[in-house]
Scaffold this motif. Structure first.
Motif, mmCIF file in Angstrom:
data_model
loop_
_atom_site.group_PDB
_atom_site.id
_atom_site.type_symbol
_atom_site.label_atom_id
_atom_site.label_comp_id
_atom_site.label_asym_id
_atom_site.label_seq_id
_atom_site.Cartn_x
_atom_site.Cartn_y
_atom_site.Cartn_z
ATOM 1 N N MET A 96 22.434 90.167 82.168
ATOM 2 C CA MET A 96 21.877 90.860 81.021
ATOM 3 C C MET A 96 21.771 89.921 79.824
ATOM 4 O O MET A 96 20.814 89.976 79.096
ATOM 5 N N LEU A 97 22.759 89.055 79.633
ATOM 6 C CA LEU A 97 22.735 88.134 78.503
ATOM 7 C C LEU A 97 22.194 86.763 78.886
ATOM 8 O O LEU A 97 22.111 85.878 78.055
ATOM 9 N N SER A 98 21.882 86.585 80.154
ATOM 10 C CA SER A 98 21.356 85.311 80.662
ATOM 11 C C SER A 98 22.322 84.153 80.478
ATOM 12 O O SER A 98 21.917 83.030 80.218
ATOM 13 N N ILE A 99 23.601 84.445 80.612
ATOM 14 C CA ILE A 99 24.602 83.383 80.589
ATOM 15 C C ILE A 99 25.305 83.354 81.943
ATOM 16 O O ILE A 99 25.537 84.394 82.551
ATOM 17 N N PRO A 100 25.602 82.182 82.440
ATOM 18 C CA PRO A 100 26.259 82.115 83.751
ATOM 19 C C PRO A 100 27.736 82.490 83.662
ATOM 20 O O PRO A 100 28.405 82.181 82.677
ATOM 21 N N LEU A 101 28.205 83.175 84.674
ATOM 22 C CA LEU A 101 29.614 83.534 84.770
ATOM 23 C C LEU A 101 30.151 83.044 86.107
ATOM 24 O O LEU A 101 29.419 82.969 87.086
ATOM 25 N N ILE A 102 31.410 82.724 86.139
ATOM 26 C CA ILE A 102 32.061 82.360 87.388
ATOM 27 C C ILE A 102 32.943 83.541 87.779
ATOM 28 O O ILE A 102 33.953 83.811 87.137
ATOM 29 N N ASP A 103 32.525 84.244 88.812
ATOM 30 C CA ASP A 103 33.222 85.446 89.269
ATOM 31 C C ASP A 103 34.222 85.073 90.358
ATOM 32 O O ASP A 103 33.976 85.253 91.544
ATOM 33 N N ILE A 104 35.359 84.564 89.931
ATOM 34 C CA ILE A 104 36.363 84.130 90.902
ATOM 35 C C ILE A 104 36.913 85.319 91.679
ATOM 36 O O ILE A 104 37.072 85.258 92.895
ATOM 37 N N GLY A 105 37.170 86.415 91.009
ATOM 38 C CA GLY A 105 37.712 87.584 91.690
ATOM 39 C C GLY A 105 36.763 88.198 92.692
ATOM 40 O O GLY A 105 37.182 88.692 93.729
ATOM 41 N N GLY A 106 35.478 88.146 92.422
ATOM 42 C CA GLY A 106 34.512 88.778 93.297
ATOM 43 C C GLY A 106 33.948 87.894 94.387
ATOM 44 O O GLY A 106 33.492 88.389 95.408
ATOM 45 N N GLU A 107 33.961 86.585 94.181
ATOM 46 C CA GLU A 107 33.271 85.706 95.117
ATOM 47 C C GLU A 107 34.144 84.659 95.804
ATOM 48 O O GLU A 107 33.701 84.006 96.733
ATOM 49 N N SER A 108 35.368 84.486 95.366
ATOM 50 C CA SER A 108 36.202 83.418 95.931
ATOM 51 C C SER A 108 36.899 83.808 97.227
ATOM 52 O O SER A 108 37.394 82.953 97.939
ATOM 53 N N GLY A 109 36.942 85.088 97.516
ATOM 54 C CA GLY A 109 37.658 85.543 98.701
ATOM 55 C C GLY A 109 39.104 85.890 98.415
ATOM 56 O O GLY A 109 39.849 86.262 99.320
ATOM 57 N N ILE A 110 39.516 85.774 97.174
ATOM 58 C CA ILE A 110 40.869 86.170 96.785
ATOM 59 C C ILE A 110 40.788 87.600 96.263
ATOM 60 O O ILE A 110 40.089 87.872 95.295
ATOM 61 N N GLY A 111 41.472 88.498 96.919
ATOM 62 C CA GLY A 111 41.416 89.885 96.488
ATOM 63 C C GLY A 111 42.425 90.741 97.217
ATOM 64 O O GLY A 111 43.336 90.249 97.890
ATOM 65 N N TYR A 112 42.229 92.031 97.123
ATOM 66 C CA TYR A 112 43.162 92.992 97.691
ATOM 67 C C TYR A 112 43.329 92.814 99.198
ATOM 68 O O TYR A 112 44.441 92.844 99.718
ATOM 69 N N LEU A 113 42.211 92.614 99.895
ATOM 70 C CA LEU A 113 42.278 92.517 101.356
ATOM 71 C C LEU A 113 42.863 91.196 101.844
ATOM 72 O O LEU A 113 43.285 91.089 102.994
ATOM 73 N N THR A 114 42.896 90.201 100.987
ATOM 74 C CA THR A 114 43.440 88.890 101.376
ATOM 75 C C THR A 114 44.706 88.554 100.598
ATOM 76 O O THR A 114 45.126 87.400 100.564
ATOM 77 N N SER A 115 45.334 89.552 100.009
ATOM 78 C CA SER A 115 46.494 89.290 99.156
ATOM 79 C C SER A 115 47.673 88.691 99.920
ATOM 80 O O SER A 115 48.428 87.894 99.362
ATOM 81 N N LEU A 116 47.829 89.032 101.182
ATOM 82 C CA LEU A 116 48.935 88.454 101.959
ATOM 83 C C LEU A 116 48.745 86.952 102.170
ATOM 84 O O LEU A 116 49.715 86.206 102.279
ATOM 85 N N LEU A 117 47.502 86.495 102.214
ATOM 86 C CA LEU A 117 47.226 85.075 102.406
ATOM 87 C C LEU A 117 47.347 84.267 101.117
ATOM 88 O O LEU A 117 47.816 83.135 101.133
#
Length: 57
Positions: free
Chosen positions: A1-22
Motif C-alpha cells: 500500500m505504501l510501496s515500501i519493501p518489508l522483510i516478513d521474517i515471521g511469515g516467510e522464513s519458516g519460523i512459526g507455530y508449526l515449526t516451534s519445536l525446531l
C-alpha cells in the motif's frame, strides 16, 4: 500500500507455530537453529533488496 519493501521474517522464513519445536527454545525465543535461520533469511532479503536498488546505486 505504501510501496515500501518489508522483510516478513515471521511469515516467510519458516519460523512459526508449526515449526516451534525446531526453531524455538520456549515457544517465544529462538534457539541456535532459529537464530541461524532468522539471520540467514534476513541477510538474503537485504541482499535481494540491494540488488533491486533500494539502497542506492
Amino acid at each position: 500500500m505504501l510501496s515500501i519493501p518489508l522483510i516478513d521474517i515471521g511469515g516467510e522464513s519458516g519460523i512459526g507455530y508449526l515449526t516451534s519445536l525446531l526453531y524455538m527454545s520456549d515457544e517465544l525465543h529462538p534457539n541456535a537453529a532459529g537464530n541461524l535461520r532468522h539471520g540467514t533469511f534476513g541477510a538474503e532479503e537485504l541482499r535481494r533488496l540491494s540488488r533491486r536498488g533500494f539502497f542506492g546505486a
